[in-house]
Write an enzyme that holds these catalytic residues in place. Structure first.
Site, mmCIF file in Angstrom:
data_model
loop_
_atom_site.group_PDB
_atom_site.id
_atom_site.type_symbol
_atom_site.label_atom_id
_atom_site.label_comp_id
_atom_site.label_asym_id
_atom_site.label_seq_id
_atom_site.Cartn_x
_atom_site.Cartn_y
_atom_site.Cartn_z
ATOM 1 N N GLU A 111 -0.385 -7.081 -11.894
ATOM 2 C CA GLU A 111 0.995 -7.390 -11.522
ATOM 3 C C GLU A 111 1.512 -8.386 -12.543
ATOM 4 O OE1 GLU A 111 1.227 -10.776 -9.883
ATOM 5 O OE2 GLU A 111 -0.850 -10.868 -10.498
ATOM 6 N N SER A 137 -6.486 -1.025 -8.904
ATOM 7 C CA SER A 137 -6.086 -1.639 -7.635
ATOM 8 C C SER A 137 -7.254 -1.954 -6.714
ATOM 9 C CB SER A 137 -5.092 -0.728 -6.901
ATOM 10 O OG SER A 137 -3.836 -0.762 -7.542
ATOM 11 N N SER A 319 -8.610 -2.902 -1.097
ATOM 12 C CA SER A 319 -7.828 -2.761 -2.321
ATOM 13 C C SER A 319 -7.063 -4.051 -2.597
ATOM 14 C CB SER A 319 -6.875 -1.571 -2.207
ATOM 15 O OG SER A 319 -5.968 -1.756 -1.134
ATOM 16 N N TYR A 320 -6.333 -4.077 -3.701
ATOM 17 C CA TYR A 320 -5.634 -5.280 -4.171
ATOM 18 C C TYR A 320 -4.744 -5.853 -3.066
ATOM 19 C CZ TYR A 320 -2.925 -8.312 -7.249
ATOM 20 O OH TYR A 320 -2.328 -9.392 -7.835
ATOM 21 N N PRO A 321 -4.943 -7.130 -2.692
ATOM 22 C CA PRO A 321 -4.249 -7.668 -1.512
ATOM 23 C C PRO A 321 -2.813 -8.127 -1.740
ATOM 24 C CG PRO A 321 -5.743 -9.310 -2.403
ATOM 25 C CD PRO A 321 -5.949 -8.057 -3.220
#
Length: 723
Positions: A111, A137, A319-321
């Site tokens: 991100e 991710s 997965s990516y939080p």
């Protein structure tokens, strides 16, 4: 040879896990493999290794806080290595300039902030070597291998860096200048404290203060309701009197007259309304909804939930939080049956299997590639853990995520809602409401242990329009209007995300809703933490209170662009365009500089209009908010020979460190401020003067205060009808 730069050490170890590697101080050496034929170095940042220079590092004259040197606007923004992190920066820099390194792989979180952190390090290290971007991710070995086989060209994500860089610099401008100009103007009024202001924290605080003032100004009013118990044959049910869809009666006398009129009168059913409602399973989690649920169910602060989720992510089991999406792509949907097959073996989930729907692949409520932004929804990965290896908090968050996914494979919950209209003696109208569960659906998973109950709802008998019955009993109940409820920390997250509702301009509302509201998924918890650390808000039993300091600065700002989500709406739109490569970061910064100048100008105008008569200004002048350095005595401690001193948000004994004397008295009791004058009256062991406006359970009353023999504050009521 490649150099991989991760964002954090634990993330770096996960990226190296699929390969053989050797540990060194501050980095790893990955042995040659199919992805890295010559091997690779893997190192990491420790979060933000680089930060913007402070004002005095640009110009010595900016070291002293002075109105004459504002605004502070550097010609060019510069960065430095964060204090205490130079050793790790040196390791990265040396690896960057190692001759055998021919290419660098950016492997920060996928991100804009992850992009920002790693690129800043490389810029400060003077990197000239070509770069690639790892974009994944989840941190399972399968995901890592796939990511390294599909590296992106660094140009595909570079605009995210420009977006994050512009955001950081513009926020620095607003924060540095607004904080100084308002702190200095308030110091001229004798209030010696530093007031931190910011593009996101200040409009968030303004919304909290607005609610605080609504609660303080709320005047509770009594009303009465009349309940009748009917008997139709062998069946009984109750109804509430109403007229013109309103059940509130303004006087007790009228309510009692209605009740007397209805006693043992005939009643008949005039109308029966029935409606069937279908409730779809909830969306998959993004970070905001996970934080809101964890706060509601477990009282976890948003920051705590984020930290727990981050640990689960690093362990490779979710997965990516920090995702802002509630959707997944078809690629993830295809993986879910295998993941759920493994989850089925975990004891606490076994009762939910077999699933009514084995796949959600074709369900657009969950699978929508157009609505997946940088990351998809938070879901469990194929690396399903042994639950006994997770601590209690980790288990709770993991169960929330798993249950949310399982519920997506269930049918809708269906209820029948029934409303019976009953007329007593052709004059008094009553309404009875009931709800019947027709299909449990997903509520078996999410609300399995729910004890939700609406006191106005009941199990209604089967009756028909025109049926005749009788009134068996009538009750008059006194109630009071209730003030607005305080936000919980979880609700603050939702409030920030939906801040567009608080803008009157429809276009700006649309913009803010389209972006992310106030803050981002990754930053909202930190903003709430900042408001607490700045002593702008208190959180007690998960209820959020605006402090005197918070209310004062929002008052001082007045009708200001800083207190409205409007500025964030405009900024988020432009920043999003920068991230998409559709807008110039240079133009954006020019606008930020002009806005900074306006903030300075507005502050000078606002000062001339300040009137602090509604604030405890004398106490504010005597010491910094929340500071214990100038704790002033208000009298002798009621339990020992110590002194009771002002501790900011409470009064406490100054012998605490010596004798552990635990006397503490909050500065706010049932909504009323306990001033030093009141405190001194209490310590004299005599009742205080009557204090008006205490509020308990929505009921308002006036009372004097006094210390009991046990050293507790008690209320001395001043009239019979106070409670």
């Amino acid at each position: 040879m490649k150099l991989i730069i991760a964002e954090k050490p634990d993330q770096g170890l996960k990226l190296a896990a699929p390969f053989q590697f050797q540990k060194k101080k501050g980095y790893l050496i990955i042995q040659p493999n199919e992805f890295f034929p010559k091997g690779a170095y893997l190192t990491w940042a420790i979060g933000h290794l680089c930060e913007l220079l402070s004002p005095e590092e640009y110009d010595e004259k900016w070291k002293k806080w002075s109105l004459t040197t504002l605004p502070i606007i550097p010609n060019r923004f510069q960065h430095k290595v964060t204090k205490g992190k130079y050793d790790q920066f040196s390791i990265i820099k040396n690896l960057v300039h190692t001759d055998e390194v021919s290419e660098i792989i950016l492997a920060g979180d996928c991100e804009r902030e992850g992009e920002h952190i790693v690129r800043l390090i490389l810029n400060l290290a003077g990197n000239k070597k070509p770069m690639k971007r790892l974009w994944i991710s989840s941190l399972t070995e399968n995901a890592v291998r796939k990511g390294f086989s599909q590296l992106l060209d660094e140009g595909e994500t570079k605009n995210l860096f420009f977006e994050a860089y512009s955001r950081a610099c513009a926020d620095w401008l607003v924060g540095m200048n607004a904080s100084r100009v308002y702190s200095l103007h308030l110091q001229k009024k004798g209030i010696q404290d530093v007031f931190s202001l910011g593009r996101v924290q200040t409009p968030t605080l303004a919304l909290i203060v607005k609610r605080e003032l609504e609660i303080e100004k709320f005047q509770s009013e009594p009303f009465w309701e009349v309940f009748a118990t009917f008997q139709f044959g062998k069946d009984k049910f109750f109804g509430k009197w109403h007229k013109d869809q309103d059940s509130k009666i303004k006087t007790k006398d009228l309510a009692e007259k209605i009740a007397t009129f209805c006693v043992e009168k005939e009643a008949h059913i005039t109308e029966i309304e029935q409606e069937r409602k279908e409730f779809h399973p909830p969306f998959l989690y993004n970070l905001s909804s996970l934080q809101a649920d964890a706060n509601a169910k477990f009282k976890f602060s948003p920051q705590k939930t984020l930290e727990i989720a981050q640990k689960l992510y690093v362990k490779g089991i979710i997965s990516y939080p920090r995702s802002d999406s509630s959707f997944i792509t078809k690629e993830e949907a295809l993986m879910l049956p295998d993941i759920l097959k493994k989850i089925q073996n975990i004891e606490q989930f076994q009762g939910f299997f077999p699933l009514p729907n084995p796949s959600i692949l074709n369900n657009s409520r969950y699978v929508n590639e157009k609505k997946v932004t940088d990351h998809y929804a938070i879901i469990p990965t194929e690396q399903v853990p042994s639950m006994n290896k997770l601590n209690d908090e980790e288990q709770k968050i993991y169960e929330l995520i798993v249950n949310r996914l399982i519920s997506a494979h269930y049918e809708s919950a269906i209820f029948d809602y029934t409303t019976i209209h009953t007329l007593v003696d052709q004059r008094a109208s009553f309404v009875s409401k009931g709800k019947t569960l027709i299909q449990e659906g997903w509520r078996k998973v999410i609300f399995e242990k729910s004890k939700e109950k609406n006191t106005d709802e009941q199990n209604l008998p089967i009756v028909l329009t025109g049926d005749q019955g009788i009134v068996k009993k009538v009750e008059v109940k006194e109630k009071k209007t209730q003030p607005p409820k305080r936000y919980t920390e979880g609700q603050l997250i939702t409030l920030m995300k939906s801040a567009g509702k608080h803008i009157e301009n429809p276009e700006l509302t649309k913009i803010l809703n389209k972006t992310e509201g106030l803050g981002t998924e990754a930053t909202r918890a930190g903003i709430i933490g900042t408001l607490k650390n700045r002593k702008y808000i208190d959180v007690k039993k998960n209820q959020v209170y605006a402090t005197d300091k918070g209310k004062l600065i929002i008052y001082a700002l007045g009708e200001n662009i800083l207190t409205s989500p409007e500025m964030t709406a405009k900024w988020e739109q432009r920043l999003s365009e920068i991230g998409d490569g559709k807008a110039s970061s240079i133009d954006f910064m020019d606008q930020a500089k002009k806005l900074t100048e306006k903030i300075i100008h507005d502050a000078f105008q606002n000062e001339s209009q300040w009137n602090f008569s509604d604030y405890r200004i004398d106490e504010m002048k005597s010491a910094k908010f929340g500071s214990n350095k100038k704790s002033s005595s208000v009298g002798k401690c009621i339990k020992c020979d110590g002194k009771l001193v002002d501790k900011g948000t409470f009064y406490g004994c100054d012998n605490y460190k010596k004798t552990k004397c635990s006397v503490t008295i909050s500065k706010k009791i049932l909504g009323k401020n306990i001033t030093k004058t009141i405190m001194k009256q209490l310590l004299s062991k005599e009742p205080t003067e009557v204090i008006q406006g205490f509020v308990k359970d929505g009921n308002q009353f006036d009372a004097s205060l006094k210390f009991s023999e046990e050293g507790k504050i008690i209320f001395l009521h001043t009239s019979k009808n106070q409670s």
